[in-house]
Design a protein around this motif. Structure first.
Motif, mmCIF file in Angstrom:
data_model
loop_
_atom_site.group_PDB
_atom_site.id
_atom_site.type_symbol
_atom_site.label_atom_id
_atom_site.label_comp_id
_atom_site.label_asym_id
_atom_site.label_seq_id
_atom_site.Cartn_x
_atom_site.Cartn_y
_atom_site.Cartn_z
ATOM 1 N N TRP A 33 -7.796 62.231 11.929
ATOM 2 C CA TRP A 33 -7.055 61.308 12.797
ATOM 3 C C TRP A 33 -7.418 59.863 12.456
ATOM 4 O O TRP A 33 -6.547 59.008 12.303
ATOM 5 N N ASN A 36 -5.799 58.424 9.618
ATOM 6 C CA ASN A 36 -4.343 58.375 9.804
ATOM 7 C C ASN A 36 -3.623 59.560 9.157
ATOM 8 O O ASN A 36 -2.429 59.475 8.842
ATOM 9 N N LEU A 38 -2.345 62.292 10.451
ATOM 10 C CA LEU A 38 -2.061 62.827 11.778
ATOM 11 C C LEU A 38 -1.535 64.255 11.748
ATOM 12 O O LEU A 38 -1.898 65.072 12.609
ATOM 13 N N ASP A 39 -0.692 64.570 10.785
ATOM 14 C CA ASP A 39 -0.185 65.939 10.700
ATOM 15 C C ASP A 39 -1.312 66.916 10.364
ATOM 16 O O ASP A 39 -1.377 68.019 10.921
ATOM 17 N N SER A 42 -3.371 67.370 13.469
ATOM 18 C CA SER A 42 -2.675 68.231 14.420
ATOM 19 C C SER A 42 -2.760 69.698 14.000
ATOM 20 O O SER A 42 -2.996 70.590 14.834
ATOM 21 N N TYR A 61 -5.190 67.174 22.488
ATOM 22 C CA TYR A 61 -5.018 66.203 21.416
ATOM 23 C C TYR A 61 -3.746 66.462 20.606
ATOM 24 O O TYR A 61 -3.124 65.515 20.110
ATOM 25 N N LEU A 65 -0.859 63.684 20.172
ATOM 26 C CA LEU A 65 -0.306 63.287 18.871
ATOM 27 C C LEU A 65 1.212 63.340 18.868
ATOM 28 O O LEU A 65 1.868 62.468 18.281
ATOM 29 N N LYS A 69 3.646 60.179 18.360
ATOM 30 C CA LYS A 69 4.688 60.211 17.330
ATOM 31 C C LYS A 69 5.997 59.634 17.873
ATOM 32 O O LYS A 69 6.735 58.951 17.159
ATOM 33 N N SER A 72 5.473 55.820 17.937
ATOM 34 C CA SER A 72 5.344 55.212 16.608
ATOM 35 C C SER A 72 6.677 55.124 15.878
ATOM 36 O O SER A 72 6.838 54.326 14.955
#
Length: 210
Positions: A33, A36, A38-39, A42, A61, A65, A69, A72
């Motif tokens: 995380w 960066n 993020l996927d 996750s 979490y 996320l 998303k 963002s």
């Protein structure tokens, strides 16, 4: 004898510092995380949740996320895309509630999901979700009255509502200041429990005082 004692002490120390797969996995997910990724974060949280059926934090979490998303990609938002992400967030909130139906962090995350819908189309979703958001934050704060995360979340929502209706925001700005003060002594239940929000609270309070 001295060698045996030394070995025993080392063995005990090793037991005390040994990390479980859950702890190692959570730390690795947070590292992803922070990088960066993020996927990847996750996906790792999802694997941890599948393996650790009694742990709700991985689901928390993952839901967060998916909500992040939505924010963002706000400039390019489409209702269908929001629905995909928020449905995924909802799935993991439901998992949290299966583990603990009174979990205040599940209420907090549910409020965040509803907030995205209200922000997307207030005319369509405001009447449906606004009251629920306020109620959920109130319940979360009631469960943990000194939790600065819940205090700030509720105050931030209340400020938005007050500005929309042209009401005085001072009481809610004072609540943000109270949250900031509480962050100084706030101790999450574990190293993996949420502890974020201070920086955003300070920014929100600075905006209040302008």
């Amino acid at each position: 004898m001295k060698t045996i004692i030394t070995f025993a002490l080392l063995f005990i120390t090793t037991l005390g510092t040994a990390q479980t797969p859950y702890e190692n996995g959570m730390r690795k997910a947070f590292e992803l995380w922070d990088a960066n990724k993020l996927d990847e974060a996750s996906n790792l949280f999802a694997r941890i949740a599948a393996a650790e059926k009694e742990q709700w934090l991985p689901d928390y979490y993952i839901a967060q996320l998916y909500v992040l998303k939505c924010w963002s990609t706000w400039e390019d938002r489409k209702e269908a895309t929001l629905k995909v992400n928020l449905d995924k967030a909802q799935e993991h909130i439901n998992n949290m509630l299966t583990i603990d139906k009174e979990n205040p962090y599940a209420k907090q995350m549910q409020a965040q999901v509803y907030t995205v819908w209200v922000a997307y189309d207030g005319a369509k979703y405001g009447m449906k979700y606004s009251g629920k958001v306020s109620e959920l934050y109130t319940k979360a704060q009631k469960a943990e009255p000194e939790n600065p995360i819940f205090i700030f979340n509720k105050a931030e929502w209340d400020i938005g509502a007050a500005r929309y209706f042209g009401s005085d925001t001072t009481p809610y700005c004072n609540e943000i200041k109270r949250a900031i003060d509480l962050f100084a002594t706030f101790k999450p239940a574990t190293e993996f429990h949420p502890s974020y929000g201070l920086e955003r609270a300070e920014e929100a309070y600075a905006a209040c005082t302008k």
